[in-house]
Write a protein that holds these residues in place. Sequence first.
Motif, PDB file in Angstrom:
ATOM      1  N   THR A  86       0.855  -1.184   0.000  1.00 16.44           N
ATOM      2  CA  THR A  86       0.000   0.000   0.000  1.00 16.44           C
ATOM      3  C   THR A  86       0.889   1.231   0.000  1.00 16.44           C
ATOM      4  OG1 THR A  86      -1.815  -1.085   1.160  1.00 16.44           O
ATOM      5  CG2 THR A  86      -1.669   1.315   1.354  1.00 16.44           C
ATOM      6  N   SER A  87       0.722   2.066  -1.013  1.00 14.52           N
ATOM      7  CA  SER A  87       1.632   3.186  -1.190  1.00 14.52           C
ATOM      8  C   SER A  87       1.141   4.053  -2.344  1.00 14.52           C
ATOM      9  CB  SER A  87       3.047   2.668  -1.496  1.00 14.52           C
ATOM     10  OG  SER A  87       3.996   3.716  -1.508  1.00 14.52           O
ATOM     11  N   VAL A  88       1.854   5.134  -2.572  1.00 14.74           N
ATOM     12  CA  VAL A  88       1.656   5.926  -3.790  1.00 14.74           C
ATOM     13  C   VAL A  88       2.852   5.656  -4.689  1.00 14.74           C
ATOM     14  CG1 VAL A  88       1.313   8.202  -4.793  1.00 14.74           C
ATOM     15  CG2 VAL A  88       0.395   7.696  -2.513  1.00 14.74           C
ATOM     16  N   TYR A  89       2.572   5.292  -5.917  1.00  8.28           N
ATOM     17  CA  TYR A  89       3.624   4.915  -6.862  1.00  8.28           C
ATOM     18  C   TYR A  89       3.791   6.010  -7.910  1.00  8.28           C
ATOM     19  CZ  TYR A  89       3.453   0.340  -4.739  1.00  8.28           C
ATOM     20  OH  TYR A  89       3.516  -0.696  -3.837  1.00  8.28           O
ATOM     21  N   PHE A  90       5.042   6.387  -8.110  1.00 10.57           N
ATOM     22  CA  PHE A  90       5.368   7.409  -9.099  1.00 10.57           C
ATOM     23  C   PHE A  90       6.298   6.843 -10.149  1.00 10.57           C
ATOM     24  CE2 PHE A  90       3.477  11.188  -7.451  1.00 10.57           C
ATOM     25  CZ  PHE A  90       3.407  11.002  -6.081  1.00 10.57           C
ATOM     26  N   CYS A  91       6.001   7.203 -11.362  1.00 13.92           N
ATOM     27  CA  CYS A  91       6.889   6.924 -12.476  1.00 13.92           C
ATOM     28  C   CYS A  91       7.592   8.219 -12.842  1.00 13.92           C
ATOM     29  CB  CYS A  91       6.072   6.405 -13.655  1.00 13.92           C
ATOM     30  SG  CYS A  91       7.028   6.112 -15.151  1.00 13.92           S
ATOM     31  N   ALA A  92       8.805   8.099 -13.348  1.00 11.56           N
ATOM     32  CA  ALA A  92       9.539   9.281 -13.792  1.00 11.56           C
ATOM     33  C   ALA A  92      10.421   8.911 -14.970  1.00 11.56           C
ATOM     34  CB  ALA A  92      10.395   9.851 -12.652  1.00 11.56           C
ATOM     35  N   SER A  93      10.781   9.917 -15.739  1.00 17.73           N
ATOM     36  CA  SER A  93      11.750   9.708 -16.814  1.00 17.73           C
ATOM     37  C   SER A  93      12.772  10.836 -16.743  1.00 17.73           C
ATOM     38  CB  SER A  93      11.063   9.688 -18.184  1.00 17.73           C
ATOM     39  OG  SER A  93      10.512  10.956 -18.481  1.00 17.73           O
ATOM     40  N   SER A  94      13.936  10.622 -17.299  1.00 23.50           N
ATOM     41  CA  SER A  94      14.954  11.671 -17.264  1.00 23.50           C
ATOM     42  C   SER A  94      15.656  11.776 -18.617  1.00 23.50           C
ATOM     43  CB  SER A  94      15.982  11.431 -16.157  1.00 23.50           C
ATOM     44  OG  SER A  94      16.715  10.257 -16.392  1.00 23.50           O
ATOM     45  N   TYR A  95      16.157  12.977 -18.830  1.00 22.50           N
ATOM     46  CA  TYR A  95      16.820  13.322 -20.091  1.00 22.50           C
ATOM     47  C   TYR A  95      17.741  14.496 -19.839  1.00 22.50           C
ATOM     48  CZ  TYR A  95      17.420  15.009 -24.842  1.00 22.50           C
ATOM     49  OH  TYR A  95      17.961  15.427 -26.011  1.00 22.50           O
ATOM     50  N   PRO A  96      18.861  14.644 -20.504  1.00 26.48           N
ATOM     51  CA  PRO A  96      19.434  13.690 -21.452  1.00 26.48           C
ATOM     52  C   PRO A  96      20.279  12.609 -20.804  1.00 26.48           C
ATOM     53  CG  PRO A  96      20.757  15.675 -21.381  1.00 26.48           C
ATOM     54  CD  PRO A  96      19.603  15.906 -20.444  1.00 26.48           C
ATOM     55  N   ALA A  97      20.489  12.718 -19.510  1.00 28.18           N
ATOM     56  CA  ALA A  97      21.334  11.747 -18.814  1.00 28.18           C
ATOM     57  C   ALA A  97      20.588  11.261 -17.584  1.00 28.18           C
ATOM     58  CB  ALA A  97      22.657  12.396 -18.415  1.00 28.18           C
ATOM     59  N   PRO A  98      20.976  10.115 -17.038  1.00 31.26           N
ATOM     60  CA  PRO A  98      20.254   9.606 -15.868  1.00 31.26           C
ATOM     61  C   PRO A  98      20.413  10.490 -14.651  1.00 31.26           C
ATOM     62  CG  PRO A  98      22.171   8.233 -16.372  1.00 31.26           C
ATOM     63  CD  PRO A  98      22.001   9.162 -17.526  1.00 31.26           C
ATOM     64  N   TRP A  99      21.439  11.339 -14.610  1.00 27.82           N
ATOM     65  CA  TRP A  99      21.631  12.191 -13.450  1.00 27.82           C
ATOM     66  C   TRP A  99      20.976  13.558 -13.630  1.00 27.82           C
ATOM     67  CZ3 TRP A  99      25.840  10.169 -16.238  1.00 27.82           C
ATOM     68  CH2 TRP A  99      26.349  11.018 -17.218  1.00 27.82           C
ATOM     69  N   ASP A 100      20.263  13.736 -14.728  1.00 28.23           N
ATOM     70  CA  ASP A 100      19.657  15.031 -15.013  1.00 28.23           C
ATOM     71  C   ASP A 100      18.242  15.116 -14.434  1.00 28.23           C
ATOM     72  OD1 ASP A 100      20.843  16.954 -17.673  1.00 28.23           O
ATOM     73  OD2 ASP A 100      19.252  17.586 -16.294  1.00 28.23           O
ATOM     74  N   THR A 101      17.535  16.170 -14.770  1.00 29.89           N
ATOM     75  CA  THR A 101      16.203  16.430 -14.240  1.00 29.89           C
ATOM     76  C   THR A 101      15.265  15.257 -14.493  1.00 29.89           C
ATOM     77  OG1 THR A 101      16.489  18.784 -14.629  1.00 29.89           O
ATOM     78  CG2 THR A 101      14.227  17.982 -14.341  1.00 29.89           C
ATOM     79  N   GLN A 102      14.479  14.925 -13.471  1.00 32.12           N
ATOM     80  CA  GLN A 102      13.479  13.871 -13.633  1.00 32.12           C
ATOM     81  C   GLN A 102      12.112  14.508 -13.817  1.00 32.12           C
ATOM     82  OE1 GLN A 102      13.639  10.441 -11.181  1.00 32.12           O
ATOM     83  NE2 GLN A 102      15.816  10.160 -11.546  1.00 32.12           N
ATOM     84  N   TYR A 103      11.321  13.877 -14.685  1.00 30.50           N
ATOM     85  CA  TYR A 103       9.966  14.331 -14.980  1.00 30.50           C
ATOM     86  C   TYR A 103       9.021  13.270 -14.446  1.00 30.50           C
ATOM     87  CZ  TYR A 103      12.385  17.561 -18.025  1.00 30.50           C
ATOM     88  OH  TYR A 103      13.223  18.534 -18.502  1.00 30.50           O
ATOM     89  N   PHE A 104       8.128  13.689 -13.559  1.00 30.19           N
ATOM     90  CA  PHE A 104       7.294  12.742 -12.847  1.00 30.19           C
ATOM     91  C   PHE A 104       5.887  12.652 -13.405  1.00 30.19           C
ATOM     92  CE2 PHE A 104       9.756  11.371  -9.184  1.00 30.19           C
ATOM     93  CZ  PHE A 104      10.801  12.272  -9.199  1.00 30.19           C
ATOM     94  N   GLY A 105       5.305  11.468 -13.250  1.00 29.84           N
ATOM     95  CA  GLY A 105       3.903  11.290 -13.514  1.00 29.84           C
ATOM     96  C   GLY A 105       3.077  11.719 -12.311  1.00 29.84           C
ATOM     97  N   PRO A 106       1.744  11.675 -12.416  1.00 27.49           N
ATOM     98  CA  PRO A 106       0.864  12.158 -11.355  1.00 27.49           C
ATOM     99  C   PRO A 106       0.702  11.195 -10.193  1.00 27.49           C
ATOM    100  CG  PRO A 106      -0.436  11.412 -13.198  1.00 27.49           C
ATOM    101  CD  PRO A 106       0.991  11.328 -13.632  1.00 27.49           C
ATOM    102  N   GLY A 107       1.169   9.974 -10.358  1.00 24.72           N
ATOM    103  CA  GLY A 107       1.096   9.007  -9.262  1.00 24.72           C
ATOM    104  C   GLY A 107      -0.118   8.099  -9.337  1.00 24.72           C
ATOM    105  N   THR A 108       0.039   6.937  -8.701  1.00 25.52           N
ATOM    106  CA  THR A 108      -1.050   5.962  -8.540  1.00 25.52           C
ATOM    107  C   THR A 108      -1.146   5.619  -7.065  1.00 25.52           C
ATOM    108  OG1 THR A 108      -0.764   4.961 -10.729  1.00 25.52           O
ATOM    109  CG2 THR A 108      -1.855   3.627  -9.038  1.00 25.52           C
ATOM    110  N   ARG A 109      -2.333   5.831  -6.503  1.00 23.73           N
ATOM    111  CA  ARG A 109      -2.525   5.459  -5.094  1.00 23.73           C
ATOM    112  C   ARG A 109      -3.063   4.047  -5.049  1.00 23.73           C
ATOM    113  NH1 ARG A 109      -2.629   7.926  -0.327  1.00 23.73           N
ATOM    114  NH2 ARG A 109      -2.563  10.010  -1.242  1.00 23.73           N
TER     115      ARG A 109
END
Lengths: 113, 115
Positions: A86-109
């Motif tokens: 039981t949790s809130v799950y977030f997906c994210a993606s990043s560009y152009p490198a894995p250490w760069d800014t992450q862009y998150f989804g709205p989450g799934t409860r």
Amino acid sequence: NAGVTQTPKFRVLKTGQSMTLLCAQDMNHEYMYWYRQDPGMGLRLIHYSVGEGTTAKGEVPDGYNVSRLKKQNFLLGLESAAPSQTSVYFCASSYPAPWDTQYFGPGTRLTVL
Amino acid sequence: AQTVTQSQPEMSVQEAETVTLSCTYDTSESDYYLFWYKQPPSRQMILVIRQEAYKQQNATENRFSVNFQKAAKSFSLKISDSQLGDAAMYFCAYNKKNRDDKIIFGKGTRLHILP
């Protein structure tokens, strides 16, 4: 651009049931991540992917599986749900490198009874 | 192992005032990124500001600025002219510039804006 989207937004499962959470991004990002967020714990990395067809374990991978058959999609599966998931799950993606800014989804409860 | 610590679980500030959120981190690396992410009640997390460790100049984004003290391993966020829309959970994060390392988040600071 929809950015990062997650399906579903809410879900209630009974212990032992299975489900798949879908994450989709339309930004052509190579790197994608699944996190869980619990009160007082911040975000913890479950699994991640550095490109189509690749996946790797994060900090808390037990009880979850993932697949990245297409570059734009990253699926998180729970084979036999437990109340501890039981949790809130977030997906994210990043560009152009894995250490760069992450862009998150709205989450799934997700609630597991 | 790298860690990120946010010592203030909650803070409050009067609307239009300035507030500073603290973050410290532990690393032996010299090249890395630091971030502040905002998570409003709607839950979707967005980037507020980021800092590259090799850049000495502090990053600024409109009303948001950071005080980056590399030697002290401190990365605080200053919000000027606080607005009601700034109410959110703020997460500090660290990421080493290495393909095999993953971002590390602090546990967050909940910021309340008092009207």
